[in-house]
Enzyme design. Sequence first.
Site, PDB file in Angstrom:
ATOM      1  N   HIS A 192      79.096  50.017 -35.044  1.00  0.00           N
ATOM      2  CA  HIS A 192      78.261  51.221 -35.193  1.00  0.00           C
ATOM      3  C   HIS A 192      76.880  51.315 -34.840  1.00  0.00           C
ATOM      4  CE1 HIS A 192      77.630  55.009 -37.649  1.00  0.00           C
ATOM      5  NE2 HIS A 192      76.720  54.319 -38.258  1.00  0.00           N
ATOM      6  N   THR A 199      90.675  51.861   1.979  1.00  0.00           N
ATOM      7  CA  THR A 199      90.213  53.131   1.204  1.00  0.00           C
ATOM      8  C   THR A 199      89.235  52.992   0.121  1.00  0.00           C
ATOM      9  OG1 THR A 199      92.256  54.203   1.890  1.00  0.00           O
ATOM     10  CG2 THR A 199      91.045  55.147   0.018  1.00  0.00           C
ATOM     11  N   CYS A 200      89.598  51.985  -0.819  1.00  0.00           N
ATOM     12  CA  CYS A 200      88.763  51.740  -1.767  1.00  0.00           C
ATOM     13  C   CYS A 200      87.493  51.380  -1.875  1.00  0.00           C
ATOM     14  CB  CYS A 200      89.433  50.601  -2.841  1.00  0.00           C
ATOM     15  SG  CYS A 200      88.445  50.110  -4.363  1.00  0.00           S
ATOM     16  N   GLY A 240      92.674  70.209  -7.700  1.00  0.00           N
ATOM     17  CA  GLY A 240      92.439  70.339  -9.027  1.00  0.00           C
ATOM     18  C   GLY A 240      92.459  68.772  -9.407  1.00  0.00           C
ATOM     19  N   ARG A 276      96.403  68.359 -13.571  1.00  0.00           N
ATOM     20  CA  ARG A 276      97.825  68.469 -13.852  1.00  0.00           C
ATOM     21  C   ARG A 276      98.469  66.897 -14.238  1.00  0.00           C
ATOM     22  NH1 ARG A 276     102.655  68.432 -10.957  1.00  0.00           N
ATOM     23  NH2 ARG A 276     101.809  68.327  -9.030  1.00  0.00           N
ATOM     24  N   LYS A 336      82.422  56.651  -3.778  1.00  0.00           N
ATOM     25  CA  LYS A 336      82.305  57.647  -4.862  1.00  0.00           C
ATOM     26  C   LYS A 336      81.460  57.418  -5.939  1.00  0.00           C
ATOM     27  CE  LYS A 336      85.066  57.307  -7.863  1.00  0.00           C
ATOM     28  NZ  LYS A 336      86.433  57.514  -7.804  1.00  0.00           N
ATOM     29  N   SER A 378      92.785  47.150  -0.336  1.00  0.00           N
ATOM     30  CA  SER A 378      92.876  46.107  -1.723  1.00  0.00           C
ATOM     31  C   SER A 378      94.211  45.523  -1.666  1.00  0.00           C
ATOM     32  CB  SER A 378      93.012  47.201  -2.978  1.00  0.00           C
ATOM     33  OG  SER A 378      91.497  47.835  -2.637  1.00  0.00           O
ATOM     34  N   TYR A 413      92.116  64.425  -8.936  1.00  0.00           N
ATOM     35  CA  TYR A 413      90.963  63.202  -9.192  1.00  0.00           C
ATOM     36  C   TYR A 413      89.832  63.532  -8.081  1.00  0.00           C
ATOM     37  CZ  TYR A 413      94.034  59.650 -11.187  1.00  0.00           C
ATOM     38  OH  TYR A 413      94.745  58.947 -12.325  1.00  0.00           O
ATOM     39  N   GLU A 419      93.976  45.048  10.984  1.00  0.00           N
ATOM     40  CA  GLU A 419      93.381  45.927  10.460  1.00  0.00           C
ATOM     41  C   GLU A 419      92.755  46.970  11.765  1.00  0.00           C
ATOM     42  OE1 GLU A 419      93.004  47.661   7.460  1.00  0.00           O
ATOM     43  OE2 GLU A 419      91.685  48.988   8.965  1.00  0.00           O
ATOM     44  N   GLU A 464      85.949  64.710  -9.289  1.00  0.00           N
ATOM     45  CA  GLU A 464      84.721  63.780  -8.971  1.00  0.00           C
ATOM     46  C   GLU A 464      83.952  64.283  -8.183  1.00  0.00           C
ATOM     47  OE1 GLU A 464      87.366  59.779 -10.090  1.00  0.00           O
ATOM     48  OE2 GLU A 464      86.893  60.286  -8.060  1.00  0.00           O
ATOM     49  N   CYS A 473      86.704  54.627  -3.979  1.00  0.00           N
ATOM     50  CA  CYS A 473      86.587  54.171  -5.315  1.00  0.00           C
ATOM     51  C   CYS A 473      85.027  53.781  -5.376  1.00  0.00           C
ATOM     52  CB  CYS A 473      87.134  53.176  -5.714  1.00  0.00           C
ATOM     53  SG  CYS A 473      88.961  53.101  -5.453  1.00  0.00           S
ATOM     54  N   GLU A 494      83.783  53.629 -31.696  1.00  0.00           N
ATOM     55  CA  GLU A 494      84.364  53.390 -33.112  1.00  0.00           C
ATOM     56  C   GLU A 494      85.321  54.602 -33.676  1.00  0.00           C
ATOM     57  OE1 GLU A 494      81.437  53.399 -36.470  1.00  0.00           O
ATOM     58  OE2 GLU A 494      80.032  54.687 -35.098  1.00  0.00           O
TER      59      GLU A 494
HETATM   60  P1  NDP Z   1      95.705  64.596  -6.612  1.00  0.00           P
HETATM   61  O1  NDP Z   1      97.205  64.368  -6.347  1.00  0.00           O
HETATM   62  O2  NDP Z   1      95.208  63.893  -7.783  1.00  0.00           O
HETATM   63  O3  NDP Z   1      95.499  66.149  -6.576  1.00  0.00           O
HETATM   64  C1  NDP Z   1      95.702  66.998  -5.569  1.00  0.00           C
HETATM   65  C2  NDP Z   1      95.324  68.317  -6.038  1.00  0.00           C
HETATM   66  O4  NDP Z   1      95.526  69.468  -5.024  1.00  0.00           O
HETATM   67  C3  NDP Z   1      96.144  68.964  -7.261  1.00  0.00           C
HETATM   68  O5  NDP Z   1      95.333  69.622  -8.047  1.00  0.00           O
HETATM   69  C4  NDP Z   1      97.189  69.743  -6.277  1.00  0.00           C
HETATM   70  O6  NDP Z   1      97.665  70.973  -7.131  1.00  0.00           O
HETATM   71  C5  NDP Z   1      96.323  70.332  -5.389  1.00  0.00           C
HETATM   72  N1  NDP Z   1      96.997  70.798  -4.058  1.00  0.00           N
HETATM   73  C6  NDP Z   1      98.230  69.939  -3.241  1.00  0.00           C
HETATM   74  N2  NDP Z   1      98.445  70.871  -2.169  1.00  0.00           N
HETATM   75  C7  NDP Z   1      97.523  71.882  -2.274  1.00  0.00           C
HETATM   76  C8  NDP Z   1      97.675  73.232  -1.584  1.00  0.00           C
HETATM   77  N3  NDP Z   1      98.563  73.072  -0.588  1.00  0.00           N
HETATM   78  N4  NDP Z   1      96.948  74.144  -1.920  1.00  0.00           N
HETATM   79  C9  NDP Z   1      96.288  74.103  -2.947  1.00  0.00           C
HETATM   80  N5  NDP Z   1      95.912  73.011  -3.759  1.00  0.00           N
HETATM   81  C10 NDP Z   1      96.808  72.081  -3.323  1.00  0.00           C
HETATM   82  O7  NDP Z   1      95.235  64.101  -5.167  1.00  0.00           O
HETATM   83  P2  NDP Z   1      93.538  63.646  -4.752  1.00  0.00           P
HETATM   84  O8  NDP Z   1      93.325  64.142  -3.339  1.00  0.00           O
HETATM   85  O9  NDP Z   1      92.482  64.216  -5.901  1.00  0.00           O
HETATM   86  O10 NDP Z   1      93.715  62.188  -4.847  1.00  0.00           O
HETATM   87  C11 NDP Z   1      94.522  61.359  -4.311  1.00  0.00           C
HETATM   88  C12 NDP Z   1      94.967  60.059  -4.999  1.00  0.00           C
HETATM   89  O11 NDP Z   1      93.932  59.318  -4.935  1.00  0.00           O
HETATM   90  C13 NDP Z   1      95.266  60.447  -6.523  1.00  0.00           C
HETATM   91  O12 NDP Z   1      96.656  60.793  -6.989  1.00  0.00           O
HETATM   92  C14 NDP Z   1      94.874  59.208  -6.954  1.00  0.00           C
HETATM   93  O13 NDP Z   1      96.134  58.298  -7.089  1.00  0.00           O
HETATM   94  C15 NDP Z   1      93.790  58.351  -6.077  1.00  0.00           C
HETATM   95  N6  NDP Z   1      92.640  58.664  -6.823  1.00  0.00           N
HETATM   96  C16 NDP Z   1      92.098  57.700  -7.926  1.00  0.00           C
HETATM   97  C17 NDP Z   1      90.885  57.938  -8.342  1.00  0.00           C
HETATM   98  C18 NDP Z   1      90.442  57.301  -9.424  1.00  0.00           C
HETATM   99  O14 NDP Z   1      91.312  56.336 -10.056  1.00  0.00           O
HETATM  100  N7  NDP Z   1      89.187  57.607 -10.149  1.00  0.00           N
HETATM  101  C19 NDP Z   1      89.903  58.869  -7.743  1.00  0.00           C
HETATM  102  C20 NDP Z   1      90.364  59.525  -6.414  1.00  0.00           C
HETATM  103  C21 NDP Z   1      91.558  59.296  -6.037  1.00  0.00           C
HETATM  104  P3  NDP Z   1      99.082  70.682  -7.950  1.00  0.00           P
HETATM  105  O15 NDP Z   1      98.393  69.815  -9.435  1.00  0.00           O
HETATM  106  O16 NDP Z   1      99.510  71.991  -8.373  1.00  0.00           O
HETATM  107  O17 NDP Z   1     100.109  69.923  -7.332  1.00  0.00           O
END
Ligand code: NDP
Length: 461
Positions: free
Chosen positions: A436, A43-44, A176, A205, A52, A16, A178, A36, A182, A49, A441
């Site tokens: 409405h 990726t997107c 936990g 988080r 997904k 992107s 994004y 490339e 998803e 994106c 709203e």
């Molecule tokens: P995130 O950084 O959002 O989440 C990673 C998760 O994995 C967190 O819950 C983290 O825990 C956990 N984690 C990290 N390391 C470990 C480990 N060693 N053991 C167990 N749990 C772990 O990353 P994602 O992979 O979900 O997505 C990557 C990025 O892609 C996002 O940050 C976002 O920028 C982008 N994205 C955006 C989307 C959107 O706009 N809708 C959709 C998908 C991706 P903790 O919180 O404790 O660190």
Amino acid sequence: MTQRYDFDLFTIGAGSGGVAASRRAGSYGARVAICEARRVGGTCVLRGCVPKKLLVYASHVRDEIEDARGFGWTIGEAHLDWGKLIEAKNKELDRLNGIYVRMLRDSGVEIVEGRARLVDEHTVDVGGKRITANHILIATGSYPVRPDIPGADLGICSDQALDLPSLPKRALIVGGGYIAVEFAGILSAAGVEVTLLVRGDNILRGFDADVRSTLSEEMRKRGVNILCETLMRSVERENDCMSVRLAGGEILETDLILFATGRVPCTTGLGLEETGVKLNERGAIVVDASSRTSVPSIFAVGDVTDRINLTPVAIAEGRAVAESLFNNNPMQADHENVPSAVFSNPPVGSVGLSEGEARRKYGKIVVYRARFRPMKHTLSGREERTMMKLVVERSSGRVLGAHMVGPDAPEIIQGVAIAIKCGATKRQFDATIGIHPTAAEEFVTMRDPVPEPEADPLDQE
Ligand code: NDP
């Protein structure tokens, strides 16, 4: 523009950010090449994106079928042909890849296939061929990482999850963030028994505490098993399934493990250190507000800089570089109040500060919150609640943040983000007439503030 070099701009990475910068530069007459190693789109478009979201649409069909009875419809037995869905999704990605290639060519951008490596501040090497450019833009993105535990290679990451040839009976999703929430929505709607393994006290988080609690509750209602404060120690293959050992010693069995444990910048093998391009401790390229690296002729945008890792942000950063370099229009991408969405089921939309962030930054704030059953579900019978919330600065009345969990939240928050970007106050929200009957709203009809919490609200984000 100088002819001393083969190109005015050489972009590494056709995702992107790289494509946006290259096209904009090409439109100003710059001589541009984009390199490339995989397929144009990044990726997107190819691994994030877009595919997904197509799978998320498929998951909503299940809801519509389940809800139909309440509206008088009788629908026969429904069945999801996952293979057909993946085939249709891939066909669409091929189409988009074609559009991206055509758009680049139409902007006069030369596509170079291969892997580029910096040789010096104006030279790259692609497959043994040296190419020079006045400016170089690095837009190589990020890739998913797995935790360093025995057996981690038995699991998959999001790239493979978007292309699963068939559905497992059970899936364990680690993380936990994004991607974890998803995919939990996509897979559970497709009939997979999903368990989410979250190391923290809740999903998402960094998001507002009410968003986190509302979404986890709704996901649980939909049958997703969320295990918080749970760490995985190792994985072993056992006959047809996988056996996962948790930190407490318990064993979980599953058929598929999806690691959604974050992404890291793609910086290896690019010759960055040798050329003097500085990286931070997370391996991301260090840039200034204009996306310039420590080497003045080299710029970097998007995930490889690990600022706000979202496609529209990478596009804004890329266009700002092109405007500054080739249109005599110095620009910097604006990273304030960037709205974002999580396409979970139900989805999340968010812009501005969470309640916790606002308390930390401003001290005195007022919070407005609405929780309600969406009108549609009065007939569908679905037990789902929507949550909407405004975080307001007490002294000025300025709306600092808006958050929503519920159907259409991403579509609704986009408009609210404009108001917040303009510095709108709660009074201006209130003076806006609602449409409405909608859920949206609620954002202009919230009257009574939430009483100040007794427990420390900063503990929940
Ligand atoms: P995130 O950084 O959002 O989440 C990673 C998760 O994995 C967190 O819950 C983290 O825990 C956990 N984690 C990290 N390391 C470990 C480990 N060693 N053991 C167990 N749990 C772990 O990353 P994602 O992979 O979900 O997505 C990557 C990025 O892609 C996002 O940050 C976002 O920028 C982008 N994205 C955006 C989307 C959107 O706009 N809708 C959709 C998908 C991706 P903790 O919180 O404790 O660190």
